[in-house]
Design a protein around this motif. Structure first.
Motif, PDB file in Angstrom:
ATOM      1  N   ALA A  75       0.827  -1.209   0.000  1.00  0.00           N
ATOM      2  CA  ALA A  75       0.000   0.000   0.000  1.00  0.00           C
ATOM      3  C   ALA A  75       0.864   1.264   0.000  1.00  0.00           C
ATOM      4  N   PRO A  76       1.897   1.363   0.855  1.00  0.00           N
ATOM      5  CA  PRO A  76       2.730   2.579   0.801  1.00  0.00           C
ATOM      6  C   PRO A  76       3.441   2.745  -0.537  1.00  0.00           C
ATOM      7  N   SER A  77       3.914   1.653  -1.133  1.00  0.00           N
ATOM      8  CA  SER A  77       4.583   1.745  -2.443  1.00  0.00           C
ATOM      9  C   SER A  77       3.624   2.257  -3.499  1.00  0.00           C
ATOM     10  N   ALA A  78       2.396   1.729  -3.494  1.00  0.00           N
ATOM     11  CA  ALA A  78       1.399   2.192  -4.462  1.00  0.00           C
ATOM     12  C   ALA A  78       1.051   3.653  -4.223  1.00  0.00           C
ATOM     13  N   PHE A  79       0.940   4.055  -2.958  1.00  0.00           N
ATOM     14  CA  PHE A  79       0.638   5.438  -2.610  1.00  0.00           C
ATOM     15  C   PHE A  79       1.729   6.374  -3.118  1.00  0.00           C
ATOM     16  N   LEU A  80       2.977   6.028  -2.893  1.00  0.00           N
ATOM     17  CA  LEU A  80       4.098   6.862  -3.334  1.00  0.00           C
ATOM     18  C   LEU A  80       4.163   6.955  -4.848  1.00  0.00           C
ATOM     19  N   LYS A  81       3.919   5.838  -5.517  1.00  0.00           N
ATOM     20  CA  LYS A  81       3.931   5.856  -6.993  1.00  0.00           C
ATOM     21  C   LYS A  81       2.814   6.718  -7.540  1.00  0.00           C
ATOM     22  N   LYS A  82       1.668   6.675  -6.878  1.00  0.00           N
ATOM     23  CA  LYS A  82       0.540   7.506  -7.308  1.00  0.00           C
ATOM     24  C   LYS A  82       0.873   8.989  -7.101  1.00  0.00           C
ATOM     25  N   MET A  83       1.551   9.335  -5.986  1.00  0.00           N
ATOM     26  CA  MET A  83       1.970  10.726  -5.754  1.00  0.00           C
ATOM     27  C   MET A  83       2.913  11.188  -6.862  1.00  0.00           C
ATOM     28  N   GLU A  84       3.883  10.352  -7.202  1.00  0.00           N
ATOM     29  CA  GLU A  84       4.851  10.701  -8.237  1.00  0.00           C
ATOM     30  C   GLU A  84       4.183  10.791  -9.595  1.00  0.00           C
ATOM     31  N   TYR A  85       3.270   9.886  -9.876  1.00  0.00           N
ATOM     32  CA  TYR A  85       2.566   9.882 -11.168  1.00  0.00           C
ATOM     33  C   TYR A  85       1.756  11.168 -11.329  1.00  0.00           C
ATOM     34  N   ASN A  86       1.031  11.566 -10.293  1.00  0.00           N
ATOM     35  CA  ASN A  86       0.218  12.785 -10.370  1.00  0.00           C
ATOM     36  C   ASN A  86       1.090  14.010 -10.604  1.00  0.00           C
ATOM     37  N   LYS A  87       2.239  14.064  -9.945  1.00  0.00           N
ATOM     38  CA  LYS A  87       3.142  15.194 -10.134  1.00  0.00           C
ATOM     39  C   LYS A  87       3.688  15.210 -11.549  1.00  0.00           C
ATOM     40  N   SER A  88       4.106  14.039 -12.046  1.00  0.00           N
ATOM     41  CA  SER A  88       4.694  14.007 -13.391  1.00  0.00           C
ATOM     42  C   SER A  88       3.655  14.332 -14.451  1.00  0.00           C
ATOM     43  N   GLN A  89       2.411  13.914 -14.247  1.00  0.00           N
ATOM     44  CA  GLN A  89       1.358  14.251 -15.210  1.00  0.00           C
ATOM     45  C   GLN A  89       1.123  15.754 -15.249  1.00  0.00           C
ATOM     46  N   ARG A  90       1.061  16.384 -14.077  1.00  0.00           N
ATOM     47  CA  ARG A  90       0.854  17.834 -14.020  1.00  0.00           C
ATOM     48  C   ARG A  90       2.043  18.552 -14.641  1.00  0.00           C
ATOM     49  N   ASP A  91       3.257  18.104 -14.318  1.00  0.00           N
ATOM     50  CA  ASP A  91       4.455  18.727 -14.875  1.00  0.00           C
ATOM     51  C   ASP A  91       4.509  18.551 -16.382  1.00  0.00           C
TER      52      ASP A  91
END
Length: 186
Positions: A75-91
Motif C-alpha cells: 500500500a505505501p509503495s502504491a501510494f508513493l507511486k501515485k503521488m509521483e505519477y500525479n506530479k509528473s502528469q501535471r508537470d
C-alpha cells in the motif's frame, strides 16, 4: 495499516505535507530525508519508533509516507507511486504548454527575421548595383527606389515639424485662455 503522514520534499526542504493524526512527524521526517539524500537510493524503508517511513526518490524529489504497520509495504509503495505519477502528469502538461508557447514565439521570430533579412538583401542589392555603375541606375527602376529612400528623412522631418507646431499652438492657446480668465495676472 494506515498511512498517517505523507510529504513531498526537495532535498531536505519539505514542499508539502499532510498528517492524519497528531504527532511529531517533522523530526522523524527530517532524519529520513537526510538518510535518503545520503543513500540516494530510489526506494527506502526506515523504521523510527513505532512508524515505518517509506520513500521514493526521483529526480531530486523525495516522496515520503509513514505507516503504523511495518508488515505491509504494498500500500505505501502504491501510494508513493501515485503521488509521483500525479506530479509528473501535471508537470508534463505544464511543460508541454510552455514548450508549445515557446515554439510559437520562436516561429514568429523566425518569420520576422526572414522578412527583415529579405528587405536588407533588397536594399543591399540596390546599393551595390548603384555603387557599381552610378550612371546606369539613374534611368532605370532603381532611381525610383533611390527617390523613395531619399524622401524618408524628409517625411520624418515634416512629421516632427507638425508635432512641434501643434504643441506650440496648444501651449499658446492655453496661455491666452489663462490670461483672459485672469488666472495668470497681467
Amino acid at each position: 495499516m494506515t498511512i498517517t503522514y505523507s510529504c513531498v520534499a526537495h532535498g531536505r526542504a519539505v514542499l508539502a505535507e499532510l498528517a492524519l493524526t497528531g504527532g511529531s512527524y517533522q523530526e522523524a521526517a527530517a532524519k529520513v530525508l537526510r538518510q535518503v539524500l545520503l543513500k540516494a537510493e530510489p526506494a527506502t524503508i526506515i523504521q523510527i519508533g513505532s512508524y515505518v517511513y517509506h520513500t521514493l526518490f526521483i529526480d531530486g524529489i523525495t516522496y515520503l509516507c509513514a505507516t503504523d504497520n511495518g508488515l505491509d509495504s504494498m500500500a505505501p509503495s502504491a501510494f508513493l507511486k501515485k503521488m509521483e505519477y500525479n506530479k509528473s502528469q501535471r508537470d508534463n502538461n505544464t511543460v508541454f504548454t510552455v514548450k508549445s508557447q515557446v515554439t510559437d514565439v520562436k516561429n514568429i521570430m523566425l518569420r520576422n527575421i526572414d522578412t527583415v533579412l529579405e528587405r536588407e538583401i533588397e536594399t543591399a542589392s540596390i546599393i551595390t548595383e548603384g555603387a557599381e555603375d552610378p550612371q546606369a541606375t539613374v534611368g532605370n527602376l532603381h532611381a525610383e527606389e533611390f527617390e523613395k529612400t531619399r524622401k524618408i528623412p524628409k517625411r520624418i522631418c515634416w512629421k516632427c515639424f507638425k508635432i512641434v507646431i501643434t504643441t506650440l499652438t496648444i501651449l499658446l492657446s492655453i496661455i491666452i485662455i489663462l490670461l483672459r480668465t485672469h488666472i495668470i495676472p497681467t
